[in-house]
Design a protein around this motif. Structure first.
Motif, PDB file in Angstrom:
ATOM      1  N   GLY A  17      18.808 152.627  44.768  1.00 29.07           N
ATOM      2  CA  GLY A  17      17.500 152.267  45.300  1.00 29.07           C
ATOM      3  C   GLY A  17      17.230 152.977  46.605  1.00 29.07           C
ATOM      4  O   GLY A  17      17.261 154.209  46.671  1.00 29.07           O
ATOM      5  N   ASP A  18      16.996 152.202  47.663  1.00 23.48           N
ATOM      6  CA  ASP A  18      16.718 152.801  48.965  1.00 23.48           C
ATOM      7  C   ASP A  18      17.938 152.778  49.881  1.00 23.48           C
ATOM      8  O   ASP A  18      17.814 152.890  51.099  1.00 23.48           O
ATOM      9  CB  ASP A  18      15.540 152.094  49.638  1.00 23.48           C
ATOM     10  N   ARG A  19      19.133 152.636  49.293  1.00 20.92           N
ATOM     11  CA  ARG A  19      20.369 152.632  50.053  1.00 20.92           C
ATOM     12  C   ARG A  19      21.282 153.761  49.575  1.00 20.92           C
ATOM     13  O   ARG A  19      21.275 154.147  48.401  1.00 20.92           O
ATOM     14  CB  ARG A  19      21.120 151.301  49.927  1.00 20.92           C
ATOM     15  N   VAL A  20      22.072 154.273  50.516  1.00 18.93           N
ATOM     16  CA  VAL A  20      23.075 155.287  50.200  1.00 18.93           C
ATOM     17  C   VAL A  20      24.443 154.723  50.559  1.00 18.93           C
ATOM     18  O   VAL A  20      24.645 154.213  51.671  1.00 18.93           O
ATOM     19  CB  VAL A  20      22.825 156.585  50.979  1.00 18.93           C
ATOM     20  N   PHE A  76      29.324 143.822  59.185  1.00 17.36           N
ATOM     21  CA  PHE A  76      27.913 144.106  59.404  1.00 17.36           C
ATOM     22  C   PHE A  76      27.729 144.517  60.863  1.00 17.36           C
ATOM     23  O   PHE A  76      28.165 143.811  61.771  1.00 17.36           O
ATOM     24  CB  PHE A  76      27.045 142.882  59.106  1.00 17.36           C
ATOM     25  N   PHE A  77      27.075 145.640  61.071  1.00 14.47           N
ATOM     26  CA  PHE A  77      26.735 146.094  62.414  1.00 14.47           C
ATOM     27  C   PHE A  77      25.219 146.071  62.573  1.00 14.47           C
ATOM     28  O   PHE A  77      24.492 146.566  61.703  1.00 14.47           O
ATOM     29  CB  PHE A  77      27.216 147.528  62.660  1.00 14.47           C
ATOM     30  N   GLN A  78      24.748 145.535  63.680  1.00 16.21           N
ATOM     31  CA  GLN A  78      23.337 145.655  64.037  1.00 16.21           C
ATOM     32  C   GLN A  78      23.181 146.906  64.893  1.00 16.21           C
ATOM     33  O   GLN A  78      23.984 147.161  65.801  1.00 16.21           O
ATOM     34  CB  GLN A  78      22.864 144.423  64.796  1.00 16.21           C
ATOM     35  N   SER A  79      22.125 147.685  64.606  1.00 13.29           N
ATOM     36  CA  SER A  79      21.976 148.963  65.284  1.00 13.29           C
ATOM     37  C   SER A  79      20.507 149.321  65.433  1.00 13.29           C
ATOM     38  O   SER A  79      19.620 148.619  64.925  1.00 13.29           O
ATOM     39  CB  SER A  79      22.684 150.062  64.492  1.00 13.29           C
ATOM     40  N   LYS A  80      20.236 150.436  66.086  1.00 17.43           N
ATOM     41  CA  LYS A  80      18.868 150.936  66.207  1.00 17.43           C
ATOM     42  C   LYS A  80      18.305 151.370  64.857  1.00 17.43           C
ATOM     43  O   LYS A  80      17.092 151.549  64.737  1.00 17.43           O
ATOM     44  CB  LYS A  80      18.821 152.103  67.197  1.00 17.43           C
ATOM     45  N   SER A  81      19.175 151.556  63.874  1.00 14.94           N
ATOM     46  CA  SER A  81      18.728 151.917  62.528  1.00 14.94           C
ATOM     47  C   SER A  81      18.787 150.728  61.573  1.00 14.94           C
ATOM     48  O   SER A  81      18.816 150.909  60.356  1.00 14.94           O
ATOM     49  CB  SER A  81      19.583 153.072  61.988  1.00 14.94           C
ATOM     50  N   ALA A  94      24.027 162.565  57.885  1.00 15.14           N
ATOM     51  CA  ALA A  94      23.318 163.623  57.165  1.00 15.14           C
ATOM     52  C   ALA A  94      23.328 163.386  55.662  1.00 15.14           C
ATOM     53  O   ALA A  94      22.433 163.853  54.944  1.00 15.14           O
ATOM     54  CB  ALA A  94      23.938 164.984  57.480  1.00 15.14           C
ATOM     55  N   HIS A  95      24.306 162.638  55.188  1.00 11.72           N
ATOM     56  CA  HIS A  95      24.392 162.377  53.750  1.00 11.72           C
ATOM     57  C   HIS A  95      23.400 161.314  53.291  1.00 11.72           C
ATOM     58  O   HIS A  95      23.225 161.117  52.086  1.00 11.72           O
ATOM     59  CB  HIS A  95      25.833 162.027  53.362  1.00 11.72           C
ATOM     60  N   THR A  96      22.732 160.657  54.238  1.00 15.45           N
ATOM     61  CA  THR A  96      21.597 159.812  53.837  1.00 15.45           C
ATOM     62  C   THR A  96      20.401 160.681  53.450  1.00 15.45           C
ATOM     63  O   THR A  96      19.496 160.219  52.750  1.00 15.45           O
ATOM     64  CB  THR A  96      21.183 158.850  54.966  1.00 15.45           C
ATOM     65  N   ASP A 148      27.169 151.486  53.915  1.00 16.43           N
ATOM     66  CA  ASP A 148      25.930 151.113  53.230  1.00 16.43           C
ATOM     67  C   ASP A 148      24.802 151.388  54.220  1.00 16.43           C
ATOM     68  O   ASP A 148      24.547 150.609  55.127  1.00 16.43           O
ATOM     69  CB  ASP A 148      25.989 149.634  52.832  1.00 16.43           C
ATOM     70  N   PHE A 149      24.130 152.533  54.036  1.00 18.14           N
ATOM     71  CA  PHE A 149      23.121 153.013  54.972  1.00 18.14           C
ATOM     72  C   PHE A 149      21.765 153.123  54.282  1.00 18.14           C
ATOM     73  O   PHE A 149      21.689 153.301  53.064  1.00 18.14           O
ATOM     74  CB  PHE A 149      23.514 154.398  55.499  1.00 18.14           C
ATOM     75  N   PRO A 150      20.680 153.076  55.041  1.00 13.47           N
ATOM     76  CA  PRO A 150      19.361 153.318  54.446  1.00 13.47           C
ATOM     77  C   PRO A 150      19.208 154.780  54.029  1.00 13.47           C
ATOM     78  O   PRO A 150      19.592 155.692  54.766  1.00 13.47           O
ATOM     79  CB  PRO A 150      18.388 152.964  55.579  1.00 13.47           C
TER      80      PRO A 150
END
Length: 261
Positions: free
Chosen positions: A242-245, A94-99, A207-209, A114-116
Protein backbone atom coordinates in the motif's frame (compact mmCIF):
# COMPACT_ATOMS: atom_id res chain seq x y z
CA UNK A 1 25.51 14.52 31.94
CA UNK A 2 26.61 11.00 31.13
CA UNK A 3 24.74 8.79 28.69
CA UNK A 4 25.30 5.82 26.42
CA UNK A 5 26.57 6.26 22.88
CA UNK A 6 26.82 3.45 20.33
CA UNK A 7 28.46 3.05 16.94
CA UNK A 8 26.57 0.62 14.71
CA UNK A 9 27.12 -0.56 11.14
CA UNK A 10 23.69 -0.88 9.52
CA UNK A 11 22.49 -2.91 6.54
CA UNK A 12 25.36 -5.37 6.79
CA UNK A 13 26.26 -8.63 8.50
CA UNK A 14 29.95 -7.66 8.64
CA UNK A 15 31.72 -4.98 10.62
CA UNK A 16 33.26 -2.14 8.61
CA UNK A 17 30.67 -2.46 5.87
CA UNK A 18 27.18 -1.04 5.46
CA UNK A 19 26.41 2.42 6.82
CA UNK A 20 27.79 3.50 10.21
CA UNK A 21 25.60 5.50 12.57
CA UNK A 22 26.02 6.84 16.07
CA UNK A 23 23.12 6.36 18.49
CA UNK A 24 22.78 8.54 21.59
CA UNK A 25 20.22 7.58 24.23
CA UNK A 26 18.82 10.57 26.15
CA UNK A 27 16.39 11.14 28.99
CA UNK A 28 15.24 14.39 27.36
CA UNK A 29 16.20 16.45 24.33
CA UNK A 30 19.34 18.50 24.39
CA UNK A 31 19.58 21.90 22.72
CA UNK A 32 19.67 21.54 18.93
CA UNK A 33 23.03 23.27 18.76
CA UNK A 34 24.52 20.76 21.18
CA UNK A 35 23.08 17.79 19.27
CA UNK A 36 24.57 19.18 16.06
CA UNK A 37 27.95 19.58 17.77
CA UNK A 38 27.80 15.94 18.90
CA UNK A 39 27.00 14.88 15.33
CA UNK A 40 29.91 16.96 14.06
CA UNK A 41 32.22 15.36 16.64
CA UNK A 42 31.06 11.88 15.59
CA UNK A 43 31.61 12.83 11.93
CA UNK A 44 29.35 10.07 10.62
CA UNK A 45 26.66 10.48 7.99
CA UNK A 46 24.04 10.47 10.77
CA UNK A 47 23.83 10.55 14.52
CA UNK A 48 20.43 9.49 15.88
CA UNK A 49 19.17 10.74 19.24
CA UNK A 50 16.39 8.82 20.98
CA UNK A 51 14.46 10.09 24.00
CA UNK A 52 11.27 9.05 25.84
CA UNK A 53 8.62 11.79 25.80
CA UNK A 54 5.14 11.26 27.28
CA UNK A 55 5.58 7.47 27.29
CA UNK A 56 6.64 7.38 23.64
CA UNK A 57 10.07 7.00 22.10
CA UNK A 58 11.08 9.88 19.83
CA UNK A 59 13.94 9.96 17.36
CA UNK A 60 15.85 12.76 15.63
CA UNK A 61 18.70 12.58 13.13
CA UNK A 62 21.62 14.94 12.54
CA UNK A 63 24.30 14.92 9.85
CA UNK A 64 27.52 16.82 10.61
CA UNK A 65 25.89 19.94 9.15
CA UNK A 66 22.11 19.80 9.69
CA UNK A 67 19.07 18.00 11.09
CA UNK A 68 17.20 15.81 8.58
CA UNK A 69 13.56 14.69 8.55
CA UNK A 70 14.14 10.98 7.89
CA UNK A 71 17.02 8.53 8.08
CA UNK A 72 16.65 4.81 7.52
CA UNK A 73 19.98 3.31 8.52
CA UNK A 74 20.23 5.24 11.80
CA UNK A 75 16.65 4.23 12.68
CA UNK A 76 17.53 0.60 12.01
CA UNK A 77 20.66 1.04 14.15
CA UNK A 78 18.65 2.66 16.96
CA UNK A 79 16.24 -0.27 17.04
CA UNK A 80 19.20 -2.66 16.99
CA UNK A 81 20.72 -1.16 20.14
CA UNK A 82 17.35 -1.19 21.93
CA UNK A 83 16.73 -4.85 21.12
CA UNK A 84 20.35 -5.96 21.65
CA UNK A 85 21.82 -3.75 24.38
CA UNK A 86 19.05 -1.92 26.22
CA UNK A 87 16.75 -4.78 27.32
CA UNK A 88 13.85 -3.52 25.23
CA UNK A 89 10.88 -5.87 25.60
CA UNK A 90 8.80 -6.98 22.65
CA UNK A 91 9.50 -7.58 18.97
CA UNK A 92 8.63 -4.15 17.61
CA UNK A 93 9.51 -0.58 18.49
CA UNK A 94 7.66 2.61 17.56
CA UNK A 95 9.50 5.89 17.07
CA UNK A 96 7.78 9.26 16.81
CA UNK A 97 9.56 11.53 14.35
CA UNK A 98 9.25 14.51 12.03
CA UNK A 99 8.16 11.99 9.38
CA UNK A 100 5.41 10.52 11.54
CA UNK A 101 5.31 7.19 13.37
CA UNK A 102 8.09 4.83 12.31
CA UNK A 103 8.03 1.15 13.22
CA UNK A 104 10.86 -1.37 13.34
CA UNK A 105 10.15 -5.09 13.63
CA UNK A 106 12.56 -7.68 15.03
CA UNK A 107 12.22 -11.18 13.64
CA UNK A 108 15.58 -12.25 15.17
CA UNK A 109 17.14 -12.80 11.73
CA UNK A 110 16.94 -9.20 10.64
CA UNK A 111 15.21 -5.94 11.42
CA UNK A 112 12.55 -4.40 9.22
CA UNK A 113 11.75 -0.71 8.93
CA UNK A 114 8.12 0.25 8.32
CA UNK A 115 8.31 3.64 6.59
CA UNK A 116 5.88 5.75 4.54
CA UNK A 117 6.29 5.23 0.79
CA UNK A 118 7.46 8.26 -1.13
CA UNK A 119 5.35 9.82 -3.86
CA UNK A 120 7.38 10.48 -6.98
CA UNK A 121 6.73 12.31 -10.20
CA UNK A 122 8.58 12.48 -13.51
CA UNK A 123 10.19 15.84 -14.26
CA UNK A 124 11.90 17.37 -17.29
CA UNK A 125 13.04 20.76 -15.98
CA UNK A 126 16.69 19.85 -15.53
CA UNK A 127 18.22 19.68 -19.02
CA UNK A 128 21.71 20.62 -17.78
CA UNK A 129 21.67 17.57 -15.50
CA UNK A 130 20.28 15.05 -17.95
CA UNK A 131 23.83 14.16 -19.00
CA UNK A 132 25.99 12.76 -16.22
CA UNK A 133 29.14 12.48 -18.32
CA UNK A 134 30.21 11.45 -21.81
CA UNK A 135 29.34 7.78 -21.25
CA UNK A 136 26.26 7.84 -19.03
CA UNK A 137 23.14 9.57 -20.21
CA UNK A 138 20.15 9.95 -17.90
CA UNK A 139 16.91 9.02 -19.66
CA UNK A 140 14.49 9.51 -16.76
CA UNK A 141 14.41 11.98 -13.87
CA UNK A 142 12.02 11.80 -10.93
CA UNK A 143 11.43 13.93 -7.87
CA UNK A 144 10.32 12.63 -4.51
CA UNK A 145 9.58 14.49 -1.31
CA UNK A 146 13.22 15.23 -0.55
CA UNK A 147 15.41 13.73 -3.29
CA UNK A 148 15.92 13.66 -7.04
CA UNK A 149 16.32 10.27 -8.75
CA UNK A 150 18.10 9.57 -12.04
CA UNK A 151 17.39 6.26 -13.77
CA UNK A 152 20.23 4.74 -15.81
CA UNK A 153 20.34 1.70 -18.08
CA UNK A 154 22.48 -0.85 -16.24
CA UNK A 155 24.43 -1.67 -13.09
CA UNK A 156 27.78 -0.87 -14.71
CA UNK A 157 26.60 2.72 -15.23
CA UNK A 158 26.00 3.03 -11.49
CA UNK A 159 29.36 1.47 -10.61
CA UNK A 160 31.33 3.73 -12.96
CA UNK A 161 29.60 7.03 -12.23
CA UNK A 162 31.93 9.75 -10.97
CA UNK A 163 29.73 12.41 -9.32
CA UNK A 164 30.09 16.09 -10.04
CA UNK A 165 29.58 17.10 -6.43
CA UNK A 166 29.71 20.82 -7.16
CA UNK A 167 26.82 20.44 -9.60
CA UNK A 168 24.86 18.10 -7.31
CA UNK A 169 25.28 20.59 -4.47
CA UNK A 170 23.32 23.15 -6.51
CA UNK A 171 20.24 20.93 -6.68
CA UNK A 172 17.27 22.07 -4.61
CA UNK A 173 16.86 18.78 -2.75
CA UNK A 174 18.34 16.72 0.06
CA UNK A 175 20.36 14.59 -2.34
CA UNK A 176 20.59 12.66 -5.60
CA UNK A 177 19.74 8.99 -6.08
CA UNK A 178 21.02 7.18 -9.16
CA UNK A 179 19.59 3.74 -9.88
CA UNK A 180 19.46 0.96 -12.48
CA UNK A 181 18.42 -2.70 -12.76
CA UNK A 182 20.77 -4.98 -10.83
CA UNK A 183 22.70 -7.99 -12.06
CA UNK A 184 22.25 -10.08 -8.91
CA UNK A 185 19.52 -8.01 -7.25
CA UNK A 186 16.35 -6.44 -8.56
CA UNK A 187 17.90 -2.96 -8.51
CA UNK A 188 21.03 -1.11 -7.45
CA UNK A 189 21.62 2.48 -6.42
CA UNK A 190 24.00 5.11 -5.07
CA UNK A 191 23.20 8.28 -3.12
CA UNK A 192 24.98 11.64 -3.08
CA UNK A 193 24.13 14.38 -0.58
CA UNK A 194 26.79 17.12 -0.50
CA UNK A 195 24.00 19.57 0.39
CA UNK A 196 23.82 17.93 3.83
CA UNK A 197 27.53 17.23 4.26
CA UNK A 198 27.45 13.66 2.88
CA UNK A 199 29.28 13.39 -0.44
CA UNK A 200 28.27 9.74 -0.84
CA UNK A 201 26.18 7.86 1.69
CA UNK A 202 27.18 4.20 2.12
CA UNK A 203 23.62 2.82 2.44
CA UNK A 204 20.56 5.07 2.44
CA UNK A 205 17.48 3.41 3.91
CA UNK A 206 15.27 6.46 3.40
CA UNK A 207 16.13 6.58 -0.32
CA UNK A 208 14.51 3.17 -0.63
CA UNK A 209 11.15 4.71 0.21
CA UNK A 210 11.55 6.33 -3.22
CA UNK A 211 13.28 3.43 -4.96
CA UNK A 212 10.89 0.71 -3.81
CA UNK A 213 7.62 2.07 -5.25
CA UNK A 214 9.43 2.98 -8.48
CA UNK A 215 10.93 -0.46 -9.04
CA UNK A 216 7.85 -2.28 -7.75
CA UNK A 217 5.86 -0.59 -10.52
CA UNK A 218 8.60 -1.02 -13.14
CA UNK A 219 9.23 -4.72 -12.38
CA UNK A 220 5.60 -5.56 -11.49
CA UNK A 221 6.54 -7.14 -8.17
CA UNK A 222 6.19 -5.93 -4.58
CA UNK A 223 9.03 -7.88 -2.96
CA UNK A 224 12.46 -6.76 -4.12
CA UNK A 225 16.14 -7.20 -3.37
CA UNK A 226 18.48 -4.22 -3.52
CA UNK A 227 22.15 -3.34 -3.23
CA UNK A 228 23.72 0.07 -2.69
CA UNK A 229 27.00 0.18 -4.57
CA UNK A 230 29.06 2.51 -2.39
CA UNK A 231 32.61 1.64 -1.39
CA UNK A 232 31.38 0.04 1.85
CA UNK A 233 28.29 -1.43 0.17
CA UNK A 234 25.09 -2.72 1.68
CA UNK A 235 22.20 -5.08 1.01
CA UNK A 236 18.50 -4.58 1.65
CA UNK A 237 15.20 -6.34 1.18
CA UNK A 238 12.28 -4.12 0.20
CA UNK A 239 8.54 -4.67 0.08
CA UNK A 240 5.77 -2.32 -0.97
CA UNK A 241 2.49 -2.70 0.92
CA UNK A 242 0.00 0.00 0.00
CA UNK A 243 1.46 3.31 1.10
CA UNK A 244 4.15 1.72 3.28
CA UNK A 245 7.62 0.42 2.45
CA UNK A 246 9.21 -2.37 4.50
CA UNK A 247 13.01 -2.25 4.38
CA UNK A 248 14.92 -5.13 5.93
CA UNK A 249 18.54 -5.53 6.98
CA UNK A 250 20.93 -6.49 9.74
CA UNK A 251 23.23 -4.45 12.01
CA UNK A 252 26.57 -4.97 13.73
CA UNK A 253 27.61 -3.12 16.91
CA UNK A 254 31.10 -1.64 16.68
CA UNK A 255 31.30 -0.08 20.14
CA UNK A 256 29.36 1.06 23.18
CA UNK A 257 30.64 3.93 25.30
CA UNK A 258 29.72 6.84 27.51
CA UNK A 259 29.19 10.39 26.40
CA UNK A 260 30.27 13.13 28.82
CA UNK A 261 28.52 16.50 28.32
Amino acid sequence: MRTHIYHVDAFTNELFKGNPAAIVKLKKWLDEDLMLKIAQENNLSETAFIAPIADQLHIRWFTPTTEVDLCGHATLAAAHILFTHEDFEGDQVFFQSKSGTLKVYNNFENLTLDFPADTIQAIKELPELMKLDAQHVVKEVYKGKTDLMFVLDKQKDIEEYLPNLALIRQLNCRGLIITAPGENTDFVSRFFGPQTGINEDPVTGSAHTTLTPFWADRLKKNKLTAAQLSKRGGNLTCELKGDRVFIGGTCQTYFKGELFI
